[in-house]
Scaffold this motif. Structure first.
Motif, PDB file in Angstrom:
ATOM      1  N   ASP A  78       4.323 -48.816  27.372  1.00 61.29           N
ATOM      2  CA  ASP A  78       4.873 -50.384  27.524  1.00 61.29           C
ATOM      3  C   ASP A  78       3.658 -51.288  27.675  1.00 61.29           C
ATOM      4  N   ARG A  79       2.747 -51.271  26.598  1.00 60.74           N
ATOM      5  CA  ARG A  79       1.374 -52.177  26.843  1.00 60.74           C
ATOM      6  C   ARG A  79       1.618 -53.760  26.827  1.00 60.74           C
ATOM      7  N   ASP A  80       2.646 -54.154  26.433  1.00 60.95           N
ATOM      8  CA  ASP A  80       2.940 -55.496  26.460  1.00 60.95           C
ATOM      9  C   ASP A  80       3.705 -55.855  27.549  1.00 60.95           C
ATOM     10  N   HIS A  81       4.103 -54.984  28.695  1.00 57.55           N
ATOM     11  CA  HIS A  81       4.973 -55.208  29.614  1.00 57.55           C
ATOM     12  C   HIS A  81       6.232 -56.034  29.500  1.00 57.55           C
ATOM     13  N   SER A  82       6.713 -55.434  28.413  1.00 55.79           N
ATOM     14  CA  SER A  82       8.152 -56.203  27.851  1.00 55.79           C
ATOM     15  C   SER A  82       9.471 -55.330  28.402  1.00 55.79           C
ATOM     16  N   GLY A  83       9.114 -54.435  29.027  1.00 62.59           N
ATOM     17  CA  GLY A  83      10.209 -53.357  29.608  1.00 62.59           C
ATOM     18  C   GLY A  83      10.943 -52.544  28.826  1.00 62.59           C
ATOM     19  N   THR A  84      10.209 -52.567  27.276  1.00 61.37           N
ATOM     20  CA  THR A  84      11.070 -51.902  26.094  1.00 61.37           C
ATOM     21  C   THR A  84      10.080 -50.907  25.435  1.00 61.37           C
ATOM     22  N   LEU A  85      10.160 -49.966  24.872  1.00 61.61           N
ATOM     23  CA  LEU A  85       9.339 -49.377  23.755  1.00 61.61           C
ATOM     24  C   LEU A  85       9.706 -49.308  22.412  1.00 61.61           C
ATOM     25  N   GLY A  86       9.080 -49.623  21.665  1.00 57.45           N
ATOM     26  CA  GLY A  86       9.281 -49.577  20.186  1.00 57.45           C
ATOM     27  C   GLY A  86       9.471 -47.885  20.008  1.00 57.45           C
ATOM     28  N   PRO A  87       9.925 -47.791  18.527  1.00 60.02           N
ATOM     29  CA  PRO A  87       9.993 -46.102  18.161  1.00 60.02           C
ATOM     30  C   PRO A  87       8.761 -45.485  18.209  1.00 60.02           C
ATOM     31  N   GLU A  88       7.670 -45.970  17.815  1.00 58.75           N
ATOM     32  CA  GLU A  88       6.361 -45.416  17.811  1.00 58.75           C
ATOM     33  C   GLU A  88       5.993 -45.130  19.183  1.00 58.75           C
ATOM     34  N   GLU A  89       6.068 -46.011  20.130  1.00 59.01           N
ATOM     35  CA  GLU A  89       5.628 -45.916  21.445  1.00 59.01           C
ATOM     36  C   GLU A  89       6.587 -44.968  22.359  1.00 59.01           C
ATOM     37  N   PHE A  90       7.923 -44.946  21.788  1.00 55.72           N
ATOM     38  CA  PHE A  90       8.659 -43.896  22.247  1.00 55.72           C
ATOM     39  C   PHE A  90       8.441 -42.540  22.074  1.00 55.72           C
ATOM     40  N   LYS A  91       7.887 -42.247  20.681  1.00 56.29           N
ATOM     41  CA  LYS A  91       7.535 -41.120  20.183  1.00 56.29           C
ATOM     42  C   LYS A  91       6.376 -40.441  20.790  1.00 56.29           C
ATOM     43  N   ALA A  92       5.566 -41.476  21.128  1.00 53.08           N
ATOM     44  CA  ALA A  92       4.136 -40.861  21.937  1.00 53.08           C
ATOM     45  C   ALA A  92       4.478 -40.702  23.442  1.00 53.08           C
ATOM     46  N   CYS A  93       5.357 -41.448  23.895  1.00 50.15           N
ATOM     47  CA  CYS A  93       5.956 -41.172  25.439  1.00 50.15           C
ATOM     48  C   CYS A  93       6.614 -39.842  25.415  1.00 50.15           C
ATOM     49  N   LEU A  94       7.525 -39.422  24.547  1.00 52.39           N
ATOM     50  CA  LEU A  94       7.809 -37.978  24.281  1.00 52.39           C
ATOM     51  C   LEU A  94       6.930 -36.903  24.327  1.00 52.39           C
ATOM     52  N   ILE A  95       5.984 -37.158  23.478  1.00 50.14           N
ATOM     53  CA  ILE A  95       4.964 -36.265  23.251  1.00 50.14           C
ATOM     54  C   ILE A  95       4.128 -36.253  24.794  1.00 50.14           C
TER      55      ILE A  95
ATOM     56  N   GLU B  22       9.809 -37.873  42.498  1.00 49.97           N
ATOM     57  CA  GLU B  22       8.420 -37.537  41.960  1.00 49.97           C
ATOM     58  C   GLU B  22       8.949 -37.514  40.488  1.00 49.97           C
ATOM     59  N   GLN B  23       9.866 -37.029  40.051  1.00 50.45           N
ATOM     60  CA  GLN B  23      10.110 -36.934  38.663  1.00 50.45           C
ATOM     61  C   GLN B  23      10.316 -38.482  38.119  1.00 50.45           C
ATOM     62  N   MET B  24      11.073 -38.994  38.957  1.00 46.96           N
ATOM     63  CA  MET B  24      11.398 -40.577  38.493  1.00 46.96           C
ATOM     64  C   MET B  24      10.067 -41.260  38.352  1.00 46.96           C
ATOM     65  N   ASN B  25       9.193 -41.112  39.396  1.00 50.86           N
ATOM     66  CA  ASN B  25       7.692 -41.632  39.351  1.00 50.86           C
ATOM     67  C   ASN B  25       7.078 -41.247  37.976  1.00 50.86           C
ATOM     68  N   GLU B  26       7.041 -39.987  37.687  1.00 55.68           N
ATOM     69  CA  GLU B  26       6.501 -39.583  36.334  1.00 55.68           C
ATOM     70  C   GLU B  26       6.882 -40.306  35.331  1.00 55.68           C
ATOM     71  N   PHE B  27       8.284 -40.431  35.273  1.00 56.14           N
ATOM     72  CA  PHE B  27       8.890 -41.036  33.839  1.00 56.14           C
ATOM     73  C   PHE B  27       8.633 -42.402  33.985  1.00 56.14           C
ATOM     74  N   ARG B  28       8.557 -43.120  35.189  1.00 54.96           N
ATOM     75  CA  ARG B  28       7.930 -44.572  35.150  1.00 54.96           C
ATOM     76  C   ARG B  28       6.908 -44.787  34.660  1.00 54.96           C
ATOM     77  N   ALA B  29       5.619 -43.825  35.163  1.00 54.32           N
ATOM     78  CA  ALA B  29       4.480 -43.807  34.864  1.00 54.32           C
ATOM     79  C   ALA B  29       4.145 -43.745  33.301  1.00 54.32           C
ATOM     80  N   SER B  30       4.533 -42.788  32.867  1.00 54.61           N
ATOM     81  CA  SER B  30       4.696 -42.474  31.437  1.00 54.61           C
ATOM     82  C   SER B  30       5.125 -43.684  30.337  1.00 54.61           C
ATOM     83  N   PHE B  31       6.212 -44.155  30.992  1.00 54.84           N
ATOM     84  CA  PHE B  31       6.977 -45.463  30.430  1.00 54.84           C
ATOM     85  C   PHE B  31       5.987 -46.486  30.319  1.00 54.84           C
ATOM     86  N   ASN B  32       5.543 -46.867  31.399  1.00 51.75           N
ATOM     87  CA  ASN B  32       4.632 -48.062  31.493  1.00 51.75           C
ATOM     88  C   ASN B  32       3.346 -48.070  30.822  1.00 51.75           C
ATOM     89  N   HIS B  33       3.101 -46.599  30.863  1.00 52.51           N
ATOM     90  CA  HIS B  33       1.686 -46.595  30.041  1.00 52.51           C
ATOM     91  C   HIS B  33       1.757 -46.960  28.651  1.00 52.51           C
TER      92      HIS B  33
END
Length: 824
Positions: free
Chosen positions: A669-686, A656-667
């Motif tokens: 990762d708007r360009d579906h590149s499989g990576t987050l930029g610094p600002e995207e990563f900060k928003a994901c942490l928040i 369940e936690q892994m799914n939550e992490f994946r859902a937040s990460f994918n949200h």
């Protein structure tokens, strides 16, 4: 009353009538309990310089009872009454019973009056309660009850011994082998276990009792004859005696636990070191293969013949089909091994692996890029050389044909021009010869173009560095020399004929007309024959035969982007994702026969010297690169999911936690590149509960591992740009400006890690060293398996402390070095 006390009360503190029934039914039990309990009490009272002789008499005044409790608990009881009256004795016994009750033990049907009156049953019951509380209660193996824990400890210690099967605390001990096995397991030098016989219980029991008393400081609490002579020995007496063995060997148990921890840590290090060695060797072998192969691909020395160049092309195809594919797999496996090793190191709290200089994954990729660049250039050179040789062969053949035709035409012409037939000819014959000569001159003029063509072809062959240029030049020179000679002879014959014509004006005009008409026709016939015999080059399939259209369009490199999309958008458990990816990999591999068919078609087209295909924008190079990238990408994606499973299992992350992490990460990762930029990563942490504020404080909260999302919110992170930069240095150590999902999962799980630490390993070595600041080689060999003991000895530095002795080793620096905190 705690769980233990209620359990023990249920097991052993029976109502008063049960004690009466037990003692009345089997007087032997009372005898065994008297002896065992008396010996047990004396083993503690002697530390205070006293003992008891009669268990029901010597505890009646309460003084020795209070002293016994002080010795075994390490605490001071209330001041005893020194009077001799009954009231004083009852007061002292009550103080002892109150102390027992203060330890959470409920005494059933035991009162001070019965102890003061010398009631044997009650006195034995009280002593058994004390034994349970202070000698057995703390014994627990794998969260079992005290009795079960003690029994499990006995079973584990005696499991390797023949004829020993401990199932209880009565008849399992009657043959004495169980006691001997316990002693031999911890002190093998004290008993020759191989000489003991199951059919000689008295010898076995007496041997164990004597050895325990002499060498282990365990008093003789049982009589061998009583145990052998009783159908079922008293369980309480056996438990009391066995508990003494447990406490006598508790130090060894701690050492065994410490040794197990160290063995576990060393095993992880040895496994990781082997993986590192394997990586280094595979990287070295792959780089060496690339180093040997690139010069071969960069060799641009041309061959002289089309056959030799075709052989070079065939060798290159063998390289593509046979030699390179295994290396592609090795490169992919190298990256997978590197990622798996780094994951294992993170999970075992070890520093990241840094390959030796020049063997980084990036070094391999750079070398591989140089290889493919050389490969591409080599193929282009081969094809250009084949085109060049094709044109050379065509020109050489054209030169030979035109030269042969010209030589055939000139054959006999010199002899003809040297004839002096005009000297005896009539006028009409002279006129005919003159006309014929004029026709010959016309024909000769027509052949001027052919001679010039032959010379031009020879010049082009020279400019294209044709290997047989000397023979071509010699033949061309001969033709040119002969042509000049023909011109001179032609002029000389014309002059002779014209002189003769003046003398022979009566030559037949009809023959002259015939000569005029015949010469152009002959010239046209020869030109037509030359045109029919001329060779030409074709470059398209349509100029030869009907072709198969769109042969390159059988596959497309778009599958690569499909894998990336699948790896990002997949749902379900990681195992489901892994299964889906492997099914996709299997479907991809099924395309291999089509790739092989394309290679065969490509080879046939090249052999047909066709180098352009207007039906497709793809060429074989595109197909090969796409196919290799497709296989590498799917393998790398499968490895990433496997590493996520490894991280999840090691860190205790729920699905369940892994799914939550994946859902937040994918949200984010708007360009579906499989990576987050610094600002995207900060928003994901928040979004996961992190407070990225302006206060540069570090984390102050604690984690609730049962609910990871609630845990993140309760962690209390409150960080400014400096703290966020620290987090980015963890998830993006190479400063690429992006955060992968694997790095994101590692960061989110690092706070819940339950791994060993340098301090824990150091504490374990301290136990093995007997609380010293150093450890000797003998101690390591005694406490650890041979291979791990030698592993430590080879890597531990000599101890340099003030209390050092010869052969002392520094286990402290070794422990910290295991975790990268200092160098070995």
């Amino acid at each position: 009353m705690d769980h233990y006390d209620s359990q023990q009360t249920n097991d052993y503190m029976q109502p008063e009538e049960d004690w009466d029934r037990d003692l009345l039914l089997d007087p032997a039990w009372e005898k065994q309990q008297r002896k065992t309990f008396t010996a047990w009490c004396n083993s503690h009272l002697r530390k205070a310089g006293t003992q008891i002789e009669n268990i029901e008499e010597d505890f009646r005044d309460g003084l020795k009872l209070m002293l016994l409790l002080e010795v075994i608990s390490g605490e001071r009881l209330a001041k005893p009454e020194r009077g001799k009256m009954r009231v004083h004795k009852i007061s002292n016994v009550n103080k002892a019973l109150d102390f027992i009750a203060s330890k959470g033990v409920k005494l059933v049907s035991i009162g001070a009056e019965e102890i003061v009156d010398g009631n044997v049953k009650m006195t034995l019951g009280m002593i058994w309660t004390i034994i349970l509380r202070f000698a057995i209660q703390d014994i627990s193996v794998e969260e079992t009850s005290a009795k079960e824990g003690l029994l499990l400890w006995c079973q584990r210690k005696t499991a390797p011994y023949k004829n020993v099967n401990i199932q209880n605390f009565h008849i399992s001990w009657k043959d004495g082998l169980g006691f001997c096995a316990l002693i031999h397991r911890h002190r093998p030098e004290l008993i020759d276990y191989g000489k003991l016989r199951k059919d000689d219980p008295l010898t076995n029991l007496n041997t164990a009792f004597d050895v325990a008393e002499r060498f282990l400081d365990i008093p003789k609490m049982l009589d061998a004859e009583d145990i052998v002579g009783t159908a079922r020995p008293d369980e309480k007496a056996i438990m009391t005696y066995v508990s003494s063995f447990y406490h006598a060997f508790s130090g060894a148990q701690k050492a065994e636990t410490a040794a197990n921890r160290i063995c576990k840590v060393l095993a992880v290090n040895q496994e990781n070191e082997q993986l590192m060695e394997d990586y280094e060797k595979l990287a070295s072998d792959l780089l060496e293969w690339i180093r040997r192969t690139i010069p071969w691909l960069e060799n641009r020395v041309p061959e002289n013949t089309m056959h030799a160049m075709q052989q070079k092309l065939e060798d290159f195809r063998d390289y593509r089909r046979l030699h390179k594919p295994p290396k592609v797999q090795e490169k992919c496996q190298l990256e997978i091994n590197f990622n798996t090793l780094q994951t294992k190191l993170r999970l075992s709290n070890r520093p990241a692996f840094m390959p030796s200089e020049g063997r980084m994954v990036s070094d391999i990729n750079n070398a591989w890029g140089c290889l493919e660049q050389a490969e591409k250039g080599y193929e282009e050179w081969l094809l250009n050389e084949i085109r060049r040789l094709e044109r050379l062969d065509h020109l050489a053949e054209k030169f030979r044909q035109k030269a042969s035709i010209h030589e055939a035409w000139t054959d006999g012409k010199e002899a003809m021009l040297r004839q002096k037939d005009y000297e005896t000819a009539t006028l009409s014959e002279i006129k005919a010869l003159l006309k014929k000569h004029e026709a010959f001159e016309s024909d000769l003029a027509a052949h001027q173009d052919r001679v010039e063509q032959i010379a031009a072809i020879a010049q082009e062959l020279n400019e294209l560095d044709y290997y047989d240029s000397p023979s071509v030049n010699a033949r061309c020179q001969k033709i040119c020399d002969q042509w000049d000679n023909l011109g001179a002879l032609t002029q000389k014959r014309r002059e002779a004929l014209e002189r003769t014509e003046k003398l022979l004006e009566t030559i037949d005009q009809l023959y002259l007309e015939y000569a005029k008409r015949a010469a152009p026709f002959n010239n046209w016939m020869e030109g037509a024959m030359e045109d029919l015999q001329d060779t030409f080059i074709v470059h398209t399939i349509e100029e030869i035969q009907e072709c198969r259209v769109g042969w390159y369009d059988k596959t497309s490199p778009s599958d690569e982007q499909e894998i990336g999309r699948i790896s990002i958008e997949m749902h379900g458990t990681l195992e489901d994702q892994l299964s889906h990816l492997r099914q996709y990999e299997k479907s991809i591999v099924n395309y291999k026969p089509k790739i092989d068919q394309l290679e065969c078609d490509h080879q046939l087209i090249q052999e047909a010297l066709i180098f352009d295909n207007k039906h497709t924008n793809y060429n074989m190079e595109h197909i090969r690169v796409g196919w290799e990238q497709l296989l590498t990408t799917i393998a790398r994606t499968i490895n990433e999911v496997e590493n996520q499973i490894l991280t999840r299992d090691a860190k205790g992350i729920s699905q369940e936690q892994m799914n939550e992490f994946r859902a937040s990460f994918n949200h984010f990762d708007r360009d579906h590149s499989g990576t987050l930029g610094p600002e995207e990563f900060k928003a994901c942490l928040i979004s996961l509960g992190y407070d990225i504020g302006n206060d540069p404080q570090k984390k102050t909260g604690m984690m609730d591992t049962d609910d990871f999302r609630a845990c993140l919110i309760s962690m209390g992170y409150n960080m400014g740009e400096a703290e966020f930069a620290r987090i980015m240095s963890i998830v993006d150590p190479n400063r690429l400006g992006v955060v992968t999902f694997q790095a994101f999962i590692d960061f989110m799980s690092r706070e819940t890690a339950d791994t060993d630490t340098a301090d824990q390993v150091m504490a374990s070595f301290k136990i093995l060293a007997g609380d010293k600041n150093y450890i000797t080689e003998d101690e390591l060999r005694r406490e650890l398996p041979p291979d791990q003991a030698e592993y430590c000895i080879a890597r531990m530095a000599p101890y340099a402390g003030p209390d050092s002795v010869p052969g002392a080793l520094d286990y402290m620096s070794f422990s910290t070095a295991l975790y990268g905190e200092s160098d070995l």
